[in-house]
Design an enzyme around this catalytic site. Structure first.
Site, PDB file in Angstrom:
ATOM      1  N   ASN A  77       0.734  -1.208   0.065  1.00  0.00           N
ATOM      2  CA  ASN A  77       0.075   0.022  -0.059  1.00  0.00           C
ATOM      3  C   ASN A  77       1.057   1.247   0.055  1.00  0.00           C
ATOM      4  OD1 ASN A  77      -1.366   2.397   1.583  1.00  0.00           O
ATOM      5  ND2 ASN A  77      -3.114   0.784   1.233  1.00  0.00           N
ATOM      6  N   CYS A 117      -5.401  11.066  -0.344  1.00  0.00           N
ATOM      7  CA  CYS A 117      -4.312  11.920  -0.044  1.00  0.00           C
ATOM      8  C   CYS A 117      -4.297  13.245  -0.604  1.00  0.00           C
ATOM      9  CB  CYS A 117      -2.769  11.411  -0.076  1.00  0.00           C
ATOM     10  SG  CYS A 117      -2.626   9.896   0.615  1.00  0.00           S
TER      11      CYS A 117
HETATM   12  C1  LIG Z   1      -4.759   3.295  12.812  1.00  0.00           C
HETATM   13  C2  LIG Z   1      -5.235   3.284  11.391  1.00  0.00           C
HETATM   14  C3  LIG Z   1      -4.192   3.441  10.324  1.00  0.00           C
HETATM   15  C4  LIG Z   1      -4.604   3.357   9.031  1.00  0.00           C
HETATM   16  N1  LIG Z   1      -3.752   3.623   7.994  1.00  0.00           N
HETATM   17  C5  LIG Z   1      -3.703   3.214   6.717  1.00  0.00           C
HETATM   18  C6  LIG Z   1      -2.914   3.608   5.618  1.00  0.00           C
HETATM   19  O1  LIG Z   1      -1.800   3.755   5.885  1.00  0.00           O
HETATM   20  N2  LIG Z   1      -3.212   3.372   4.219  1.00  0.00           N
HETATM   21  C7  LIG Z   1      -4.490   3.136   4.107  1.00  0.00           C
HETATM   22  O2  LIG Z   1      -4.685   2.913   2.606  1.00  0.00           O
HETATM   23  N3  LIG Z   1      -5.439   2.865   4.975  1.00  0.00           N
HETATM   24  C8  LIG Z   1      -5.312   3.084   6.224  1.00  0.00           C
HETATM   25  N4  LIG Z   1      -6.253   2.940   7.120  1.00  0.00           N
HETATM   26  C9  LIG Z   1      -7.697   2.777   6.721  1.00  0.00           C
HETATM   27  C10 LIG Z   1      -7.784   1.021   6.777  1.00  0.00           C
HETATM   28  O3  LIG Z   1      -7.008   0.176   5.841  1.00  0.00           O
HETATM   29  C11 LIG Z   1      -9.405   0.731   6.580  1.00  0.00           C
HETATM   30  O4  LIG Z   1      -9.361   1.014   5.121  1.00  0.00           O
HETATM   31  C12 LIG Z   1     -10.428   1.416   7.372  1.00  0.00           C
HETATM   32  O5  LIG Z   1      -9.841   1.268   8.584  1.00  0.00           O
HETATM   33  C13 LIG Z   1     -11.802   0.814   7.274  1.00  0.00           C
HETATM   34  O6  LIG Z   1     -11.749  -0.541   7.715  1.00  0.00           O
HETATM   35  P1  LIG Z   1     -12.014  -1.129   8.986  1.00  0.00           P
HETATM   36  O7  LIG Z   1     -13.441  -0.488   9.535  1.00  0.00           O
HETATM   37  O8  LIG Z   1     -12.136  -2.508   9.054  1.00  0.00           O
HETATM   38  O9  LIG Z   1     -10.991  -0.620   9.974  1.00  0.00           O
HETATM   39  C14 LIG Z   1      -5.978   2.924   8.526  1.00  0.00           C
HETATM   40  C15 LIG Z   1      -6.921   2.522   9.490  1.00  0.00           C
HETATM   41  C16 LIG Z   1      -6.477   2.835  10.700  1.00  0.00           C
HETATM   42  C17 LIG Z   1      -7.719   2.391  12.062  1.00  0.00           C
END
Ligand SMILES: Cc1cc2nc3c(=O)[nH]c(=O)nc-3n(C[C@H](O)[C@H](O)[C@H](O)COP(=O)(O)O)c2cc1C
Ligand SMILES: Cc1cc2nc3c(=O)[nH]c(=O)nc-3n(C[C@H](O)[C@H](O)[C@H](O)COP(=O)(O)OP(=O)(O)OC[C@H]3O[C@@H](n4cnc5c(N)ncnc54)[C@H](O)[C@@H]3O)c2cc1C
Ligand code: FES
Lengths: 262, 316
Positions: B112, B143
């Site tokens: 990613n 972003c």
């Molecule tokens: C602490 C944290 C850090 C994240 N960092 C990224 C990231 O670096 N790149 C990205 O594409 N998504 C990032 N996400 C988003 C997650 O990959 C995901 O799309 C989002 O949390 C929704 O899914 P969930 O409800 O299962 O957590 C992050 C989410 C969390 C909670």
């Protein structure tokens, strides 16, 4: 087939200490080894609200492999925990983080309020290593100074301070540290190490004092946490060289001179 | 500590849960969501990361980033807000120090990544292309584009098209474009991504939100706003994944709030070809294992032998 870590623990005892403090003893289905200063992440609800686990220091371990936490009820998660019953199954990730270091021949164990939680385990450990720990404990009032009986059972010499003067010296725990360190010469100070847990302003003051006296000091920090294993990067503290340290993985115990305090 | 721990082997029904997303083949439909599984080694004391069909690593950028000031996370009802600020080791250190362990895993490694300009995205993709052990790229387009006044790439179909085309020209790996849900009409972004050359779409990233510290009358997060994730967003994510599946001709990966096998199956029946598990990894590090077991049991109960026969069977 994949390895499955079984995190279930059974509550063996719940003890209320004073108004807002509780001590819970758990027996883990899968026993684990731990060091003083390490912590656990407790799932306070089997559903998704509250969602995140709550971090607690390991307060004490028993020969049978049980462990205890000591906590103050401050919100929903700790409130739910305090209402659990003996026999309940709880999901606990453990043991997490680094522990306290080796320490000098004469470790000074310094606690502020609920920061006493990991210190009983630490005192027991140092005694088993043939060291002569001393406890300095501070709090707002006598109600916030916990575990004197337990430290007394270990015959650990101790001094207390309270801000309202209800127990021990009136004032802050830093005054107790000064009183310990001031009379020592350089060679004696080399034998001393300070191991502190408590609120950040207290830890910062303790760290500053120890630098002044040239005494090694380590502190156990707190931070809001999501994963507890170093993955989410939600629990950062800055180091003096502006690096990010993870409280859950690189800590929670840190050499106080590495931390950028404010 | 794993030596000391009891290992239980669960007997699960024999259901074929492998999936194919174009040329990307996964042994099972579960992918660890970026930012919630670090670089995988963080979880190795808790579970075997190879349980996952794929692992999307913490978002990478050309240069290392130190992220936002603290506090960065706050719990909300059935969810959490994060404003980590995309802290990461940088793409070079990732390749040098993190790929070694990742290559030992029996799972598909998905890199990613993100940038703040079209050029940064392109350079990052070029560096990741051809690295042994990387099975796919996932570009996070949520972003801000610093050259376009900070508008997020993922909220403007023209910006998104340009940056996806750039990445596509720099790498031959299967390209997953991860969409931001912070848009009025997700179908516009789905079409733009597909036409620009995305091989797969993943959604959703986090929803922008905030938390107020009432007593101090200030934001809780130092960054003021943060991304909402966890079970709280599942209904929003399901709606958007449904719209994406109905719009796209390329495979869609669904995510947002998945905690249980039933959550995962809801996205799959809508037509998602695979799903990602994010915040649930924090709550329950063995979530992936529990979801897979539950999924197989559920499908076996229906008499379904292959997950691919179940995917997309939802009807309005
Ligand atoms: C602490 C944290 C850090 C994240 N960092 C990224 C990231 O670096 N790149 C990205 O594409 N998504 C990032 N996400 C988003 C997650 O990959 C995901 O799309 C989002 O949390 C929704 O899914 P969930 O409800 O299962 O957590 C992050 C989410 C969390 C909670
Ligand atoms: C390594 C470590 C060890 C700890 N050891 C102890 C201990 O031994 N005894 C004890 O009483 N407390 C300890 N704490 C603090 C304890 O984790 C919090 O008091 C607890 O999480 C509060 O949860 P709540 O739901 O009752 O409060 P709420 O305020 O309702 O919690 C909301 C959110 O904020 C987080 N949070 C709130 N206060 C803190 C805090 N001080 N530190 C970290 N997260 C917080 C919660 O985890 C939760 O995610 C420790 C914290 C850390 C990081
Ligand atoms: S709590 Fe997730 S990195 Fe420390």
């Amino acid at each position: 087939m994949a390895i499955r870590q079984d995190n279930s623990c059974t509550i063996e005892a719940i003890e209320r200490i004073g108004e807002d403090y509780f001590r819970i003893a758990f027996s883990p289905r899968v026993p684990f080894g731990s060091r003083p200063g390490q912590f656990v992440m407790v799932r306070v609800s089997s559903g998704v609200d509250p969602l995140l686990r709550r971090p607690f220091s390991i307060h004490r371990v028993t020969a049978e492999g049980n462990f205890e936490i000591l906590f103050r009820v401050v919100g929903r998660g700790t409130g739910l925990l305090s209402k659990m019953s003996v026999g309940d199954e709880v999901d606990v990730l453990a043991p997490l983080g680094t522990g306290f270091g080796e320490g000098g021949v004469r470790p000074l164990i310094v606690g502020g309020g609920i920061g006493v939680a990991p210190l009983l385990y630490l005192a027991e450990h140092y005694i088993s290593e043939g060291k002569r720990p001393k406890l300095l404990l501070g709090g707002r009032s006598d109600r916030d100074l916990l575990c004197h009986d337990d430290f007394a059972c270990l015959a650990v010499p101790s001094a207390y301070s309270t801000e309202d003067g209800t127990l021990g010296e009136t004032g802050l725990v830093t005054e107790l540290i000064k009183r310990e360190l001031e009379p020592l010469d350089a060679a004696q100070r080399d034998e001393v190490s300070v191991h502190a847990c408590g609120p950040v302003p207290m830890l910062a003051a303790v760290a500053r004092l120890c630098v002044g006296y040239g005494v090694y000091c380590e502190v156990s920090l707190e931070s809001h946490m999501a994963c507890g294993v170093g993955a989410c990067l939600g629990c950062i503290v800055k180091s003096i060289d502006d690096k990010n340290l993870r409280v859950c993985k690189d800590g929670p115990v840190f050499d106080a001179t590495l931390i950028e305090w404010f | 500590m794993s030596e000391e721990s009891k290992t239980t082997t669960t007997t699960t029904p024999n259901v074929d849960i492998s999936v194919e997303l174009g040329s990307l083949k996964l042994k099972n439909p579960l992918i660890a969501a970026s930012g919630t599984f670090g670089y995988a080694h963080e979880f190795k004391d808790q579970m075997d990361p190879s349980v996952y069909g794929g692992i999307s690593v913490k978002g990478l950028s050309l240069q290392p980033r130190t992220g936002n000031p603290m506090p960065r996370i706050v719990e909300t009802p059935s969810g959490m807000l994060n404003a980590i600020g995309l802290e990461n080791v940088g793409v070079d250190a990732f390749i040098r120090h993190k790929m070694g362990y990742l290559r030992t895993l029996d799972t598909v490694i998905i890199a990613n990544f993100f940038g703040n300009t079209v050029e940064e995205y392109g350079e990052c993709a070029a560096k990741l292309d051809g690295v042994e052990g990387i099975g796919a790229l996932e570009m996070n387009i949520s972003c801000p584009n610093v050259k376009a006044g900070g508008i997020a790439f993922g909220t403007d179909p023209v910006l998104a098209t340009e940056v996806i085309k750039k990445v596509k020209s720099k790498s031959t790996l299967p390209l997953i474009v991860k969409l931001s849900p912070n848009v009025t009409d997700i179908r516009v972004m789905v079409r733009a991504a597909e036409q620009a050359g995305a091989d797969i779409i993943s959604l959703v990233n986090t929803f922008t939100g905030m938390a107020v510290d009432l007593d101090r009358r200030r934001p809780v997060l130092a960054n003021v706003t943060g991304g909402l994730s966890g079970p709280a967003i599942k209904p929003l994510a399901l709606r958007m994944v449904m719209e994406a599946v109905e719009t796209a001709t390329i495979p869609v990966i669904g995510l947002g709030g998945i905690v249980t096998s039933r959550d995962a199956l809801e996205f799959l029946c809508l037509g998602a070809s695979a799903v990602q598990v994010g915040t649930a990894n924090f709550v329950n590090p063995t979530a992936a294992l529990d979801i897979l077991t539950g999924m197989k049991q559920y499908l076996a109960g229906l008499g379904v032998e292959k997950l691919s026969d179940f995917i997309g069977t939802f009807s309005r």
